[in-house]
Design a protein around this motif. Structure first.
Motif, mmCIF file in Angstrom:
data_model
loop_
_atom_site.group_PDB
_atom_site.id
_atom_site.type_symbol
_atom_site.label_atom_id
_atom_site.label_comp_id
_atom_site.label_asym_id
_atom_site.label_seq_id
_atom_site.Cartn_x
_atom_site.Cartn_y
_atom_site.Cartn_z
ATOM 1 N N ALA A 102 0.868 -1.174 0.000
ATOM 2 C CA ALA A 102 0.000 0.000 0.000
ATOM 3 C C ALA A 102 0.903 1.221 0.000
ATOM 4 O O ALA A 102 1.874 1.285 0.747
ATOM 5 C CB ALA A 102 -0.885 -0.006 1.230
ATOM 6 N N PHE A 103 0.576 2.176 -0.835
ATOM 7 C CA PHE A 103 1.427 3.356 -0.964
ATOM 8 C C PHE A 103 0.755 4.519 -0.263
ATOM 9 O O PHE A 103 -0.348 4.918 -0.623
ATOM 10 C CB PHE A 103 1.616 3.674 -2.458
ATOM 11 N N LEU A 104 1.426 5.073 0.744
ATOM 12 C CA LEU A 104 0.901 6.245 1.448
ATOM 13 C C LEU A 104 1.785 7.421 1.084
ATOM 14 O O LEU A 104 3.004 7.367 1.260
ATOM 15 C CB LEU A 104 0.949 6.027 2.957
ATOM 16 N N SER A 105 1.171 8.473 0.562
ATOM 17 C CA SER A 105 1.990 9.608 0.130
ATOM 18 C C SER A 105 2.398 10.431 1.341
ATOM 19 O O SER A 105 1.750 10.426 2.375
ATOM 20 C CB SER A 105 1.199 10.468 -0.852
ATOM 21 N N GLY A 106 3.508 11.142 1.204
ATOM 22 C CA GLY A 106 4.007 11.969 2.302
ATOM 23 C C GLY A 106 4.948 11.173 3.180
ATOM 24 O O GLY A 106 4.992 9.957 3.158
ATOM 25 N N LEU A 107 5.721 11.869 3.986
ATOM 26 C CA LEU A 107 6.688 11.208 4.861
ATOM 27 C C LEU A 107 5.985 10.663 6.097
ATOM 28 O O LEU A 107 4.949 11.195 6.506
ATOM 29 C CB LEU A 107 7.766 12.209 5.280
ATOM 30 N N PHE A 145 9.638 -5.443 9.546
ATOM 31 C CA PHE A 145 10.964 -5.110 9.056
ATOM 32 C C PHE A 145 10.901 -3.746 8.398
ATOM 33 O O PHE A 145 9.967 -3.447 7.680
ATOM 34 C CB PHE A 145 11.436 -6.143 8.025
ATOM 35 N N VAL A 146 11.889 -2.931 8.671
ATOM 36 C CA VAL A 146 11.852 -1.555 8.187
ATOM 37 C C VAL A 146 13.113 -1.251 7.410
ATOM 38 O O VAL A 146 14.213 -1.538 7.862
ATOM 39 C CB VAL A 146 11.759 -0.575 9.366
ATOM 40 N N SER A 147 12.936 -0.715 6.215
ATOM 41 C CA SER A 147 14.076 -0.100 5.535
ATOM 42 C C SER A 147 13.540 1.185 4.942
ATOM 43 O O SER A 147 12.350 1.293 4.682
ATOM 44 C CB SER A 147 14.610 -0.970 4.408
ATOM 45 N N GLN A 148 14.369 2.114 4.713
ATOM 46 C CA GLN A 148 13.899 3.357 4.100
ATOM 47 C C GLN A 148 14.752 3.647 2.884
ATOM 48 O O GLN A 148 15.942 3.346 2.842
ATOM 49 C CB GLN A 148 13.965 4.503 5.096
ATOM 50 N N VAL A 151 4.704 2.008 11.381
ATOM 51 C CA VAL A 151 3.342 1.645 11.793
ATOM 52 C C VAL A 151 3.409 0.249 12.408
ATOM 53 O O VAL A 151 4.259 -0.538 12.021
ATOM 54 C CB VAL A 151 2.364 1.651 10.595
ATOM 55 N N PRO A 152 2.511 -0.103 13.344
ATOM 56 C CA PRO A 152 2.560 -1.457 13.927
ATOM 57 C C PRO A 152 2.210 -2.515 12.897
ATOM 58 O O PRO A 152 1.686 -2.215 11.826
ATOM 59 C CB PRO A 152 1.503 -1.393 15.046
ATOM 60 N N LEU A 153 2.518 -3.779 13.260
ATOM 61 C CA LEU A 153 2.397 -4.890 12.307
ATOM 62 C C LEU A 153 0.961 -5.084 11.857
ATOM 63 O O LEU A 153 0.700 -5.376 10.693
ATOM 64 C CB LEU A 153 2.929 -6.174 12.976
ATOM 65 N N ASP A 154 -0.017 -4.922 12.783
ATOM 66 C CA ASP A 154 -1.412 -5.176 12.414
ATOM 67 C C ASP A 154 -2.155 -3.873 12.138
ATOM 68 O O ASP A 154 -3.318 -3.735 12.439
ATOM 69 C CB ASP A 154 -2.106 -5.985 13.509
ATOM 70 N N TYR A 155 -1.447 -2.941 11.547
ATOM 71 C CA TYR A 155 -2.059 -1.652 11.186
ATOM 72 C C TYR A 155 -2.935 -1.841 9.963
ATOM 73 O O TYR A 155 -2.507 -2.425 8.968
ATOM 74 C CB TYR A 155 -0.928 -0.659 10.922
ATOM 75 N N SER A 156 -4.200 -1.376 10.025
ATOM 76 C CA SER A 156 -5.084 -1.546 8.858
ATOM 77 C C SER A 156 -4.933 -0.326 7.965
ATOM 78 O O SER A 156 -5.161 0.806 8.381
ATOM 79 C CB SER A 156 -6.531 -1.694 9.318
ATOM 80 N N ILE A 157 -4.576 -0.589 6.734
ATOM 81 C CA ILE A 157 -4.221 0.519 5.840
ATOM 82 C C ILE A 157 -5.490 1.150 5.292
ATOM 83 O O ILE A 157 -6.373 0.452 4.804
ATOM 84 C CB ILE A 157 -3.364 -0.031 4.684
ATOM 85 N N PRO A 158 -5.620 2.470 5.350
ATOM 86 C CA PRO A 158 -6.819 3.094 4.789
ATOM 87 C C PRO A 158 -6.855 3.072 3.272
ATOM 88 O O PRO A 158 -7.906 3.191 2.668
ATOM 89 C CB PRO A 158 -6.744 4.544 5.308
ATOM 90 N N VAL A 159 -5.683 2.900 2.641
ATOM 91 C CA VAL A 159 -5.631 2.953 1.174
ATOM 92 C C VAL A 159 -5.822 1.552 0.620
ATOM 93 O O VAL A 159 -5.356 0.569 1.196
ATOM 94 C CB VAL A 159 -4.257 3.510 0.723
ATOM 95 N N GLU A 160 -6.490 1.463 -0.538
ATOM 96 C CA GLU A 160 -6.691 0.154 -1.158
ATOM 97 C C GLU A 160 -5.500 -0.229 -1.998
ATOM 98 O O GLU A 160 -4.931 0.613 -2.677
ATOM 99 C CB GLU A 160 -7.905 0.222 -2.081
ATOM 100 N N ILE A 161 -5.177 -1.527 -1.978
ATOM 101 C CA ILE A 161 -4.092 -2.004 -2.827
ATOM 102 C C ILE A 161 -4.694 -2.319 -4.191
ATOM 103 O O ILE A 161 -5.653 -3.085 -4.281
ATOM 104 C CB ILE A 161 -3.460 -3.269 -2.219
ATOM 105 N N PRO A 162 -4.167 -1.740 -5.280
ATOM 106 C CA PRO A 162 -4.786 -1.985 -6.591
ATOM 107 C C PRO A 162 -4.621 -3.436 -7.020
ATOM 108 O O PRO A 162 -3.577 -4.045 -6.819
ATOM 109 C CB PRO A 162 -4.019 -1.048 -7.532
ATOM 110 N N VAL A 163 -5.694 -3.980 -7.599
ATOM 111 C CA VAL A 163 -5.667 -5.354 -8.108
ATOM 112 C C VAL A 163 -5.853 -5.272 -9.617
ATOM 113 O O VAL A 163 -6.828 -4.693 -10.092
ATOM 114 C CB VAL A 163 -6.811 -6.188 -7.484
ATOM 115 N N ILE A 164 -4.910 -5.842 -10.351
ATOM 116 C CA ILE A 164 -4.981 -5.783 -11.813
ATOM 117 C C ILE A 164 -5.536 -7.098 -12.317
ATOM 118 O O ILE A 164 -5.096 -8.175 -11.904
ATOM 119 C CB ILE A 164 -3.566 -5.556 -12.412
ATOM 120 N N PRO A 197 7.201 11.488 12.721
ATOM 121 C CA PRO A 197 8.406 11.156 13.496
ATOM 122 C C PRO A 197 8.068 10.176 14.609
ATOM 123 O O PRO A 197 7.010 10.265 15.222
ATOM 124 C CB PRO A 197 8.859 12.512 14.047
ATOM 125 N N ALA A 198 8.973 9.231 14.830
ATOM 126 C CA ALA A 198 8.680 8.129 15.755
ATOM 127 C C ALA A 198 8.499 8.642 17.178
ATOM 128 O O ALA A 198 7.597 8.229 17.888
ATOM 129 C CB ALA A 198 9.805 7.097 15.688
#
Lengths: 181, 404
Positions: free
Chosen positions: B113-118, B351-354, B245-258, B121-122
């Motif tokens: 899921a792609f969330l725009s913006g940074l 797992f986090v990488s930036q 974000v925590p592991l079980d965070y529910s994303i507000p954005v939809e993941i596109p399905v092609i 801060p933690a």
């Protein structure tokens, strides 16, 4: 239309059979050679091209922005992009082409192979987020319950007239035409 | 007759006869009456689906058997070997691609899921570290001038690679300089490893398809993907960054399905070595990712895309690069820790990488022009953004005082 520039710049020279140059020079004809280009020559411009393309319904599902064409074998993707942009004012983001081999497997009554012609298919992706779906060309006709006047009446009348013309004169009472009276 | 008697003798089973076995079964519950009844002992092997049949149950059983061997393997290298040893035709996913709308397709392949913006801060309560902005700016300008002005190049850069030939060494130098300057503020950077143009590979399975032709036509087969990426620079640390974000965070954005096949992207299949690699082998202690820096080639630069009527694809190129590269790196890190993503041993911890698409901050360029020993219009905000990225550090270190 404003901004419509039907002049199509060409890119590569097709390798067609060597024909005698016609009296009125017609460039970019299928089967003709392009004039030779040397460094410093002006860009070759074509005003009435001989390429004709067909919009076809895709066989497999394509993304919404993809349009499928059948184009002549001598046409390139750059040619197609210029063609669509200059003549039809359609913004093109990407073009991909492939050549479809026509089957040579069928044989006729003499066992000679029957070749279906090869053709080039182009997949054009439209720019600026535009989408295109191939329309339904043969929608199901909805028949109305009452005999409302419409196309069906006209067709029926034509059929009746045709039958009347072909049938014999009713005043003869079933006697065939070759009988002399 | 003698022969028949012999056969009858051989056919008799060793052990209890049916009669005695039935008596034992009847007597057994009487003996353990008041106690909890013991589970009946299975006398026949368990009834399971076939292994070799042409059926869904058989395929399920084969897949589960393979997954069990992966889980049963003791070391990570063995697990990697079992996962990657069988080669089949797979889709090759290129992070830096010219394909249109590639970011939506890649989101579908990688379930991102792609969330725009940074991200926020933690630790908002923590005071911002006192950065010497002047020194950072001076270092950045120095690196710029080194490549643009001071350095005399003997031969001109190769055709259509002018921007890359200057930007690539500049980026290397700048990352190394910033790492050195910021290691005082971020102790994780002091022990970090910097990789320059080191390959990062990832291989995964997602989805299924019906094989269209061949001797296995009509059968169900998994879809395999491989990413072979070469980030321009990457920083690896020995401890993990805190998650955004925590592991079980529910994303507000939809993941596109092609709905179309991946071939329409266009995406092509090839069979070659399956590799999962984060930039160094499994024995390396710096196995967690910190930051990746990417440089887009001149083939995908702004001016060329605008000439091809692809003005809306500029963002798409950056997003697709980020999605694919970071998915590959983070996935490979997870596999190195033993979490095989598609084998039901899903990630137990995040797992986090930036990543940073440098020169992707094209809305705000780093500088305007360079004129003869002078950098004009240097944008401090862009530099500070890069610096804040680099200052992210693992959670345990945050408790330690800044000055050691």
């Amino acid at each position: 239309m404003e901004g419509l520039n039907p002049c199509v710049p060409t890119c590569t020279a097709p390798r067609g059979p060597a024909l005698a140059p016609p009296a009125v020079p017609q460039l970019v004809a299928r089967g003709n050679r392009y004039p030779l280009y040397q460094l410093g020559n002006p860009q070759l411009r074509v005003f009435r091209t001989n390429f004709f393309i067909q919009l076809v319904r895709p066989g497999t599902a394509q993304p919404e922005d993809t349009v499928q064409f059948r184009i002549p074998m001598e046409m390139t993707r750059v040619d197609l992009r210029n063609y669509l942009e200059r003549i039809y004012n359609v913004p093109v983001a990407a073009v991909r082409t492939r050549v479809q081999h026509g089957s040579n497997r069928k044989r006729d009554y003499r066992n000679a192979r029957v070749k279906k012609p090869d053709y080039k298919v182009a997949y054009v992706q439209l720019a600026h987020g535009q989408t295109f779906t191939f329309p339904d060309l043969f929608p199901e006709k909805e028949q109305s319950p009452d005999g409302s006047p419409g196309d069906e009446d006209i067709q029926d009348k034509l059929l009746e007239e045709q039958q009347r013309r072909q049938s014999r004169d009713p005043r003869r009472g079933g006697v065939p035409d070759w009988f002399g009276l | 007759m003698a022969a028949a008697r012999c056969c009858r003798l051989k056919l008799r089973r060793p052990g209890l006869s049916l009669h005695t076995a039935a008596e034992a079964a009847v007597r057994a519950p009487e003996m353990t009456g008041p106690d909890v009844t013991a589970a009946p002992v299975a006398r026949y092997p368990p009834v399971v689906a076939s292994l070799t049949a042409k059926s869904k149950a058989a395929r399920q059983r084969r897949v589960e058997r393979w997954q069990a061997t992966v889980h049963a393997a003791e070391s990570v290298d063995e697990k990697l070997r079992i996962l990657t040893k069988m080669q089949f035709m797979k889709y090759v996913v290129y992070p830096q691609t010219f394909a249109l709308n590639a970011d939506r397709w890649y989101q579908g392949f990688t379930k991102t899921a792609f969330l725009s913006g940074l991200p926020p801060p933690a630790d908002p309560a923590e005071p911002a570290p006192a950065l010497d902005v002047e020194a950072l700016r001076a270092a950045a300008c120095d690196c710029l001038l080194q490549e643009h002005f001071y350095l005399r190049r003997k031969r001109p850069p190769p055709l259509y690679q002018e921007r890359e030939a200057v930007a690539s060494p500049f980026l290397d130098q700048m990352v190394a300089t910033l790492m050195g300057l910021l290691s005082a503020h971020n102790p994780a950077l002091a022990t970090a490893t910097l990789d320059c143009k080191r390959p990062v590979h990832f291989y995964w399975l997602r989805g299924e398809e019906i094989i269209p032709s061949g001797h296995r036509k009509g059968r169900v087969d998994a879809l395999r993907y491989q990413i072979n990426d070469k980030p321009h620079n990457q920083i690896r640390i020995s401890r993990q960054l805190p998650e955004f974000v925590p592991l079980d965070y529910s994303i507000p954005v939809e993941i596109p399905v092609i709905t179309c096949k991946p071939d329409k992207l266009p995406l092509f299949k090839r069979q070659y070595e399956n590799t999962i690699f984060i930039g160094s082998k499994t024995a390396d202690p710096c196995c967690y990712g910190h930051t990746q820096f990417h440089l887009l080639p001149d083939k995908l630069k702004r001016e060329r895309l605008l000439k091809r009527n692809c003005a809306d694809q500029i963002e798409v190129v950056f997003r697709a690069n980020a999605i694919a590269s970071l998915f590959a790196w983070t996935g490979a890190q997870a596999v190195y820790q033993g979490n095989i993503l598609w084998c039901e041993a899903d990630v137990t911890r995040p797992f986090v990488s930036q990543g940073l698409n440098t020169l992707a901050l094209t809305a705000q360029p780093l500088y305007e022009t360079i004129e003869d020993n002078n950098v004009k219009g240097f944008n401090d905000d862009v530099l500070l953004q890069i610096v804040h990225f680099l200052l992210n550090r693992p959670k345990e270190d945050k408790c330690q005082p800044l000055e050691n």
